[in-house]
Scaffold this active site. Structure first.
Site, PDB file in Angstrom:
ATOM      1  N   SER A 149      29.502 -40.675  19.122  1.00 52.38           N
ATOM      2  CA  SER A 149      29.692 -39.849  20.308  1.00 52.38           C
ATOM      3  C   SER A 149      29.438 -38.397  19.935  1.00 52.38           C
ATOM      4  O   SER A 149      29.718 -37.990  18.802  1.00 52.38           O
ATOM      5  CB  SER A 149      31.122 -39.993  20.844  1.00 52.38           C
ATOM      6  N   TYR A 162      39.765 -40.900  19.909  1.00 51.42           N
ATOM      7  CA  TYR A 162      38.408 -41.400  20.096  1.00 51.42           C
ATOM      8  C   TYR A 162      37.414 -40.581  19.270  1.00 51.42           C
ATOM      9  O   TYR A 162      36.561 -41.134  18.572  1.00 51.42           O
ATOM     10  CB  TYR A 162      38.044 -41.342  21.573  1.00 51.42           C
TER      11      TYR A 162
END
Length: 272
Positions: A149, A162
């Site tokens: 990400s 995350y």
């Protein structure tokens, strides 16, 4: 666009989701035989059925990335069906609405939520990579693509767990590229930004979407196909000299100075 994947076996985890399904379709259209793996078995079956209806070869498998037994069973089933494995796209991640809501800053982080992010996003991806390597190494060929990400590159006021779990995936990608490059195996990471998947568009507050769009250098958010095309390219022999890289596909949100949107309006009078 065609990526010369004829006859190759490609396993896509999270293959029933927006980016995963787009990747399955683009790889199938490029000649690959597709394994659609997802915890949502019915949706995975639907993706595989759609591919078969279009004349492509595809099967669906159930995958719980938080379970080592499930991951190993997925690889055993793939080997039993095809006898080989050429491409793995580790696209699955823990992205439930409940987890996202609880994943805030470190001060307020629950240990269970931190552990859950790492159990799936990092540990699960590691196990998947390990099992892939055990099939690819004897053949001295293979490509692994890990979805990280752009949040792994930047600090944020939310999604600390995350982001950290995905940063670990980038380092794991480099480790695999280094340890197995001479064995004919390439490993790269793709770093999407906020992508206009049906799930993201359905659950993202309008104000937050507008904020991200303002900070995106391209005219709008990317589509699932924008990420899928990058994955398919990295899987192909056209990318044979690319390994160990973390490649952002985020419309430039991770490259500009803070406050870009306001600066752009101030200096250029642009309606961002």
């Amino acid at each position: 666009m065609h990526y010369e994947l004829e006859g190759k076996v490609a396993l896509i985890t999270g293959g029933a989701g927006g980016i995963g399904a787009a990747t399955c379709r683009i790889m199938a259209e490029s000649g690959a035989r597709i394994v659609v793996a997802d915890i949502a078995t019915d949706r995975a079956e639907a993706v595989a059925a759609d591919l078969r209806a279009s004349g492509h070869e595809a099967i669906a498998l159930t995958l719980d990335l938080g379970s080592e037994d499930s991951i190993r069973a997925m690889y055993r089933a793939t080997e039993a069906r095809y006898g080989r494995l050429d491409i793995v796209d580790n696209n699955a991640a823990l992205l439930t609405a409940d987890q996202a809501q609880r994943d805030g800053d470190i001060e307020h982080m629950r240990t269970d939520d931190w552990d859950a992010a790492f159990a799936v996003n990092t540990r699960g991806t590691m196990i998947s990579c390990r099992e892939a390597l055990r099939l690819m190494t004897p053949a001295r060929r293979g490509v692994i693509i890990n979805t990280a990400s752009n949040l792994a590159l930047q600090g944020n006021v939310i999604q600390a767990a995350y982001s950290a779990s995905k940063a670990a995936v980038i380092q794991m990608t480099r480790a695999i590229a280094t340890s197995h490059g001479k064995l004919g195996i390439r490993c790269n990471a793709v770093l999407p930004g906020l992508t206009g998947t049906p799930s993201a568009l359905a659950h993202l507050p309008a104000e937050l979407r507008e904020t991200v769009e303002e900070e995106t250098l391209t005219p709008g958010l990317g589509a699932p196909e924008d990420i899928a095309h990058l994955v398919a390219f990295l899987a192909s022999d056209a990318a044979r000299y690319i390994t160990g890289q973390a490649m952002a596909a985020d419309g430039g949100t991770s490259v500009h100075v803070p406050g870009y949107a306001r600066l752009n309006r101030f200096f250029n009078g642009v309606a961002a």
